[in-house]
Design an enzyme around this catalytic site. Structure first.
Site, PDB file in Angstrom:
ATOM      1  N   ASP A 282      -2.369  -0.753   6.445  1.00 42.14           N
ATOM      2  CA  ASP A 282      -3.285  -1.086   5.347  1.00 42.14           C
ATOM      3  C   ASP A 282      -2.815  -2.336   4.607  1.00 42.14           C
ATOM      4  OD1 ASP A 282      -4.754   1.091   6.028  1.00 42.14           O
ATOM      5  OD2 ASP A 282      -4.493   2.185   4.155  1.00 42.14           O
TER       6      ASP A 282
ATOM      7  N   GLU B 129       0.880   5.616   0.700  1.00 40.18           N
ATOM      8  CA  GLU B 129       0.238   6.882   1.052  1.00 40.18           C
ATOM      9  C   GLU B 129       0.860   7.936   0.137  1.00 40.18           C
ATOM     10  OE1 GLU B 129      -2.293   6.851   2.879  1.00 40.18           O
ATOM     11  OE2 GLU B 129      -2.032   4.850   3.734  1.00 40.18           O
TER      12      GLU B 129
ATOM     13  N   HIS C 203      -5.258   4.018   6.843  1.00 39.30           N
ATOM     14  CA  HIS C 203      -4.578   5.151   6.209  1.00 39.30           C
ATOM     15  C   HIS C 203      -3.130   5.312   6.647  1.00 39.30           C
ATOM     16  CE1 HIS C 203      -8.327   6.145   4.364  1.00 39.30           C
ATOM     17  NE2 HIS C 203      -8.912   6.443   5.503  1.00 39.30           N
TER      18      HIS C 203
ATOM     19  N   ASP D   4       0.854  -1.181   0.000  1.00 38.14           N
ATOM     20  CA  ASP D   4       0.000   0.000   0.000  1.00 38.14           C
ATOM     21  C   ASP D   4       0.889   1.230   0.000  1.00 38.14           C
ATOM     22  OD1 ASP D   4      -2.802   1.200   0.394  1.00 38.14           O
ATOM     23  OD2 ASP D   4      -1.660   2.141   2.003  1.00 38.14           O
TER      24      ASP D   4
END
Length: 555
Positions: free
Chosen positions: A533, A393, A528, A391
């Site tokens: 995640d 961000e 998040h 994942d």
């Protein structure tokens, strides 16, 4: 360093000596390893070594103590009419082909008027920050191509440089909509102390479109892979080319690009002013893209005949619209897309022998379930396989222009989560407050972290040979591929999307956000943040495969 900061520093430099009355910073280049900077100052007068040392001492106070070295370049330059005209012509031909193909050298007129400015007079473009378009010499590639005259006399004034470009009357509106004159003013302002004011004049000429008909103009960009199509049939005006670049290779703004593929969908829309246009999504198997095509009277009937599965060859432009890259289709025609086409793989850098910035950590994934009972055997379809669930961000939602602030991943081997991997990433841009509100990641948290280019090799090593998994993987993989490609690493791993899998297996859920699916399976996590995640997605993936009993089709 914002524009207002540059203006204040320019004022400080100009106050050092009368000879620096019109000096200004034209470029600031930042280097992460070791943390250092190179500043370029331009001036219309000769700068002595003593004065150069005073400029450097002044600049050093403007940088944080963590900067190990500040280097200074001082360029003594003045514009003249012939030089400015030559620079404008070169800039148009190099950067604005789609709007400037009819401009000749004699169409550019330059007039210089000497003026004397106040000490704190500033041009509208008082410098730029560059972190990528330069090499370690501190000189940008474009600046290397710019030739300045030496041996000029010291003058106490600068000039207002007025220039006019005569443009074919059919191209005036495009010049205006693209802001081309403003671009030229900014470009010249980076290399001369003078003030620049441009204008355009329409002219009646027979437009020479030969520059658009070269076969194929995209081949001048040698880094792009190409696809040759056959059986071109007219729908719009024939383009005069038969070779396109891979969709996967299109990463930034381009004035002219040829693309091809088969249509995935076509939708007709109407602007607020009632003008019809079409949204055409197509793929060449390396990627997919949606282009906007505005109807023409000559194609009004034909364009509606296009349908899903048709092969198309288009000429268009990749433009930045509201901070998002979009494809505007200028011309579109039928073609036969190569049957059984397999995209050519770009050769990647070799896998690093050792991790340098991010190091995997072994993990044992204890849960309430496996502490109270002996763990059941993972689904058979997971045995003998390695998966990396990841994942990211990011600073925004546009994979072509935004960047990564954190990457997190876990490795699944034989159905068991075995390793964790991840780090915060310095995006080299200010993180928007709304992004911080979502992720909790602040500028201070990433200030001393590596940039993605530094960790790209570590990420590639951890991901090597694995099937990649993410929740809405189309989003995360675009960031991974673009940023890794800038470091010379290319991904061809098979992919699994847990979002698509959950929609198939859990159709009755009110939504298929990761948090909703995790709650359904009783999986707790902190949303998040990239590692959390990724870890939750890994657990969700295993649960979904237990339900399905086999792996989904791999893309």
């Amino acid at each position: 360093m914002a524009s207002e900061e540059l203006k204040l520093i320019n004022l400080k430099i100009r106050s050092l000596d009368e000879r620096l009355k019109y000096a200004k910073i034209s470029k600031v280049e930042l280097y992460p390893e070791p943390r250092s900077a190179r500043v370029t100052v331009i001036c219309n007068n000769t700068v002595s070594e003593d004065l150069r040392a005073r400029i450097l001492a002044s600049l050093e106070t403007e940088f944080p103590p963590s900067f190990k070295q500040i280097a200074l370049d001082v360029k003594r330059i003045r514009a003249d009419e012939e030089l400015v005209a030559r620079e404008i012509f070169s800039y148009l031909k190099e950067n604005c082909k789609s709007v400037a193909h009819s401009v000749l050298k004699e169409d550019i007129k330059v007039k210089m008027t000497p003026i004397t400015c106040d000490k704190d007079g500033l041009s509208e473009n008082d410098g730029e920050i560059s972190t990528s378009a330069s090499d370690k010499s501190g000189v940008s590639p474009r600046a290397k191509k710019t030739h300045f005259r030496d041996g000029i006399n010291d003058l106490s004034e600068i000039n207002v440089v007025s220039f006019n470009v005569a443009v074919d009357k059919d191209m005036v509106s495009q010049f205006e909509s693209h802001g081309t004159i403003r671009e030229i003013e900014n470009y010249l302002g980076r290399f001369f102390c003078d003030e620049f004011r441009g204008s355009i004049t329409p002219k009646d000429t027979e437009v020479d479109f030969s520059i658009l008909d070269e076969k194929p103009p995209v081949l001048e960009y040698v880094k792009y892979r190409s696809i040759k199509v056959t059986e071109l049939n007219k729908l719009d005006d024939l383009i005069g080319a038969d070779t396109a670049v891979y969709i996967d290779d299109v990463q930034g703004e381009m004035d002219s690009v040829f693309l091809c593929g088969t249509i995935l969908s076509i939708r007709e829309r109407v602007t607020v002013k009632g003008k019809p246009f079409f949204l055409i999504e197509f793929t060449d198997k390396s990627g997919k893209i949606t282009g906007t095509y505005f109807n023409k009277k000559s194609t009004e009937g034909n364009i509606r005949k296009l349908k899903e599965g048709d092969g198309i060859f288009i000429q268009g432009a990749i433009e930045n619209y509201r901070d998002r890259l979009s494809l505007v289709i200028k011309k579109i025609n039928y073609c036969r897309f190569p049957e059984n086409f397999i995209p050519e793989q770009k050769p990647s850098k070799s896998t690093p022998q050792e991790y340098k910035y991010i190091f995997p950590e072994k993990i044992v994934d204890y849960t309430q379930g496996n502490m109270l009972k002996s763990e059941s055997r993972p689904p058979e379809c997971l045995m003998g396989k390695t998966f990396v669930v990841f994942d990211t961000e990011t600073t925004g939602t546009e994979p072509a222009t935004d960047t990564v602030t954190e990457i997190g991943a876990v490795k699944i081997v034989n159905g068991v989560i075995t390793e964790r991997f991840g780090s915060l990433i310095n995006p080299k841009v200010k993180i928007k407050p709304e992004i911080t509100d979502i992720t909790g990641i602040t500028d201070a948290m990433v200030a001393d972290k590596p940039v993605f280019k530094q960790v790209a090799g570590d990420v590639y090593k951890f991901f090597e040979g694995a099937i990649l998994i993410a929740h809405n993987i189309d989003f995360d993989i675009k960031f991974l591929k673009r940023l890794s490609a800038e470091a010379g690493y290319y991904y061809y791993n098979k992919l699994i999307d847990t979002l698509a899998l959950a929609r198939q297996l859990l159709p009755r859920l009110h939504n298929h956000k990761l948090g909703t699916i995790a709650e359904y399976f009783g999986i707790e996590f902190n949303p998040h943040r990239a590692y959390d995640d990724a870890h939750a997605t890994a657990k969700v993936f295993i649960k979904l495969i237990e339900m399905k009993g086999c792996l989904p089709d791999l893309t």
